[in-house]
Write an enzyme that holds these catalytic residues in place. Sequence first.
Site, PDB file in Angstrom:
ATOM      1  N   GLU A 253      10.011 -62.198 -51.212  1.00  0.00           N
ATOM      2  CA  GLU A 253      10.111 -60.905 -52.201  1.00  0.00           C
ATOM      3  C   GLU A 253       9.577 -61.826 -53.688  1.00  0.00           C
ATOM      4  O   GLU A 253      10.252 -62.661 -54.110  1.00  0.00           O
ATOM      5  CB  GLU A 253      11.164 -60.229 -52.431  1.00  0.00           C
ATOM      6  CG  GLU A 253      11.413 -59.292 -53.474  1.00  0.00           C
ATOM      7  CD  GLU A 253      10.138 -57.984 -53.480  1.00  0.00           C
ATOM      8  OE1 GLU A 253       9.815 -57.543 -52.035  1.00  0.00           O
ATOM      9  OE2 GLU A 253       9.597 -57.785 -54.401  1.00  0.00           O
ATOM     10  N   THR A 295       4.689 -54.658 -52.043  1.00  0.00           N
ATOM     11  CA  THR A 295       5.157 -55.398 -50.517  1.00  0.00           C
ATOM     12  C   THR A 295       4.272 -54.852 -49.768  1.00  0.00           C
ATOM     13  O   THR A 295       3.865 -55.605 -48.544  1.00  0.00           O
ATOM     14  CB  THR A 295       6.716 -55.218 -50.319  1.00  0.00           C
ATOM     15  OG1 THR A 295       7.311 -55.771 -51.377  1.00  0.00           O
ATOM     16  CG2 THR A 295       6.902 -56.103 -49.196  1.00  0.00           C
ATOM     17  N   HIS A 410      14.104 -59.417 -56.054  1.00  0.00           N
ATOM     18  CA  HIS A 410      13.600 -58.191 -56.476  1.00  0.00           C
ATOM     19  C   HIS A 410      14.151 -57.831 -57.885  1.00  0.00           C
ATOM     20  O   HIS A 410      15.207 -57.865 -58.047  1.00  0.00           O
ATOM     21  CB  HIS A 410      13.880 -57.071 -55.478  1.00  0.00           C
ATOM     22  CG  HIS A 410      12.841 -55.704 -55.672  1.00  0.00           C
ATOM     23  ND1 HIS A 410      12.720 -54.974 -56.753  1.00  0.00           N
ATOM     24  CD2 HIS A 410      11.645 -55.535 -54.789  1.00  0.00           C
ATOM     25  CE1 HIS A 410      11.826 -53.985 -56.598  1.00  0.00           C
ATOM     26  NE2 HIS A 410      11.170 -54.481 -55.124  1.00  0.00           N
ATOM     27  N   ASP A 469       4.910 -62.333 -51.375  1.00  0.00           N
ATOM     28  CA  ASP A 469       4.382 -61.047 -51.310  1.00  0.00           C
ATOM     29  C   ASP A 469       3.336 -60.713 -52.545  1.00  0.00           C
ATOM     30  O   ASP A 469       2.285 -59.843 -52.563  1.00  0.00           O
ATOM     31  CB  ASP A 469       5.051 -60.001 -50.835  1.00  0.00           C
ATOM     32  CG  ASP A 469       6.485 -59.601 -52.045  1.00  0.00           C
ATOM     33  OD1 ASP A 469       6.441 -60.126 -53.010  1.00  0.00           O
ATOM     34  OD2 ASP A 469       7.072 -58.536 -51.520  1.00  0.00           O
ATOM     35  N   HIS A 470       3.908 -60.812 -53.744  1.00  0.00           N
ATOM     36  CA  HIS A 470       3.126 -60.349 -55.095  1.00  0.00           C
ATOM     37  C   HIS A 470       3.891 -60.992 -56.286  1.00  0.00           C
ATOM     38  O   HIS A 470       4.873 -61.674 -56.004  1.00  0.00           O
ATOM     39  CB  HIS A 470       3.129 -58.879 -54.949  1.00  0.00           C
ATOM     40  CG  HIS A 470       4.595 -58.208 -54.970  1.00  0.00           C
ATOM     41  ND1 HIS A 470       5.546 -58.309 -56.107  1.00  0.00           N
ATOM     42  CD2 HIS A 470       5.074 -57.546 -54.146  1.00  0.00           C
ATOM     43  CE1 HIS A 470       6.636 -57.889 -55.314  1.00  0.00           C
ATOM     44  NE2 HIS A 470       6.151 -57.233 -54.341  1.00  0.00           N
TER      45      HIS A 470
HETATM   46  C1  GP9 Z   1      11.205 -52.595 -50.221  1.00  0.00           C
HETATM   47  C2  GP9 Z   1      10.615 -53.905 -50.599  1.00  0.00           C
HETATM   48  C3  GP9 Z   1      10.401 -53.923 -51.675  1.00  0.00           C
HETATM   49  O1  GP9 Z   1      11.761 -52.465 -48.811  1.00  0.00           O
HETATM   50  O2  GP9 Z   1       9.923 -54.168 -49.489  1.00  0.00           O
HETATM   51  O3  GP9 Z   1       9.270 -53.449 -52.232  1.00  0.00           O
HETATM   52  P1  GP9 Z   1       8.374 -53.751 -53.356  1.00  0.00           P
HETATM   53  O4  GP9 Z   1       8.982 -52.986 -54.418  1.00  0.00           O
HETATM   54  O5  GP9 Z   1       8.315 -55.173 -53.833  1.00  0.00           O
HETATM   55  O6  GP9 Z   1       7.091 -53.064 -53.135  1.00  0.00           O
HETATM   56 MN    MN Z   2       7.901 -56.911 -52.892  1.00  0.00          MN
END
Ligand code: GP9
Ligand code: MN
Length: 626
Positions: A253, A295, A410, A469-470
């Site tokens: 994340e 994500t 996150h 992921d980002h």
């Molecule tokens: C939610 C997690 C976070 O299940 O994958 O999502 P994001 O906010 O990073 O897109």
């Molecule tokens: Mn994410």
Amino acid sequence: MNNFKWSKVSLMVLAIILLWLKTYVIYKTSFDIKIENWKQELILFINPLSFLMFILGIGLFMKEKYRNRYILITTFLISAVMFGNVVFYRFFNDFLTIPVLFQTSNMSDLGSSVTELLNWTDLFYFVDFLILLAVVLLKPKFVAYREFTKVHRRAFFLVAIAISFFNLGLAETERPQLLTRTFDREMLVKNIGTYNYHIYDAFLQSKSSAQRALADGSELVDIENYVRANYKKPNENLFGIAKGKNVILISMESTQSFVINNTVNGEEITPFLNDFIKESYYFDNFYHQTAQGKTSDSEFIVENSLYGLSRGAVFFTHSGNEYKATPEVLNENGYFTASLHANNKSFWNRDIMYDSLGYQRFYSLPDYDVRDDNSIGWGLKDIDFFEQSIAHLKEMPKPFYAKFITLTNHFPFELGEEDLYIQPYNSTNKTVNNYFPTVRYTDEALKLFVERLKEEGLYEDSVIIIYGDHYGISENHNKTMGEFLGTEVTPYVSTQLQRVPLIVHIPGQKGKTISKVSGQIDLKPTILHLLGINTKRNIDFGTDLFSKDKTDFTVLRDGSFITKDYVYTRETCYDKSTGEEIEKSTCEPYAEKAKNELEYSDKVIYGDLLRFYENTKSKVITEDKK
Ligand code: GP9
Ligand code: MN
């Protein structure tokens, strides 16, 4: 009309003026809209007006009682839309689109983030509504109530039309082809205003529904030719090197590359990963290509080798499409495929989309023991998540393809004292400060997970692929990021910050850093080739990262692109060796390819074109490397 009292203001005019001014104040205070000259400032100022006149002007056709009600309700709704935009912007640094509006399941799950994002001062966003309500109830003298004639109405709408043409005309001189190129929402909002932008967005939405209905297989020809021409044959030394091995794919994340081999307060941010990359392939020029789908976009790109969309999340907007994702291909090659993520299964519409991607099993919230004492922020802490996942891994038929999605790092990057392996960064920016300890925490979780894999005898049989992921730190924090990095965050630096780590650990292979410019789009063919699966007949937009012919090139979802020597972003070309702006024409040769990539990929998704593609059955493991 004789009884028209110009000294008095009508409720409608009052509503229009209040909404108009409020919108402008919100533009200036709640969004980060870059203004380069007075003309842009003027456009920004007038852009809400025509919409407000049209929409509230409908009230001119109503009797007073209904008109007042209409004005109040409309003002409230418009304010709510604006407020929704503000909250969304605080979180995603972007404007709302219709597809994300319908992601209410996401919104309700935001939980701790929402409280972090809301404030009592937010009442300001409804101040105009409150004023109008008071006016309707108290009927002060300065407000006039009257019926309108045809002449009034005509004059009113003529003025509204004139203003909107003036607005569009100004915007066109500032920004030619504004509406045909819509990668950049900020540009749209800046020029036509939030409200018109939403109408335009609605138009796009219906267009995409129509696109699917009208699409036919012939559209695939060009796309197939394009993809074939870009196909690069796999590296002979690595094709099939991990044949039959398990694949453990870990989505980290919000992890960006700048934390790797870096320190905060003199302490390593990712001590485990820094070691792990020494015995793995590490890609240090690997970019995330996500947009609003965050994500879920990264999952989509990684597993389909298609780009996400520039608006909304494909996981929501096109979950019913036909795909040929990695899980499906691997199912056909005897793998058990599963995704593991300790969150509601419906978040990002995963439960639906995973079926389309071919996942056989989704270990979600009910598969984990989630309690208050093992949760923080968005849910189960990463260490507990990995620990509990070991049991799931053990029960899976082998070989498996298992995707893990971490959560602790996150926004808003919360962590309990007991999990603080390093101290936060020291600045006035809480988000940036807290980012480092949560990254460090996930690093620890990964270390423990790898130890457990070794204990369970899974390590030697598995390829482990870890990627970010980002971004975690949005452009809202450029100032603090500049302090941390010791360099001003220009658009060039900001683009370079879109790099996320990619680590590919293959048992028996030595560590090596690969600096080829690449992106998430390249992972699918890379993984399949390592497992000895041919991708020659796939519609994959990426290239095997190990292929000797892989070129240094990657496109970001906003149309930016990166080559070996250049970075192109916000219509400016930068020299990578200096970070300086250079002649735009230098980047021009790649611009066409970048545009084609995104457009072709979009076509596949909007038209649901893979439903016409014959290659639904990928060949069972083949040695054909050509
Ligand atoms: C939610 C997690 C976070 O299940 O994958 O999502 P994001 O906010 O990073 O897109
Ligand atoms: Mn994410």
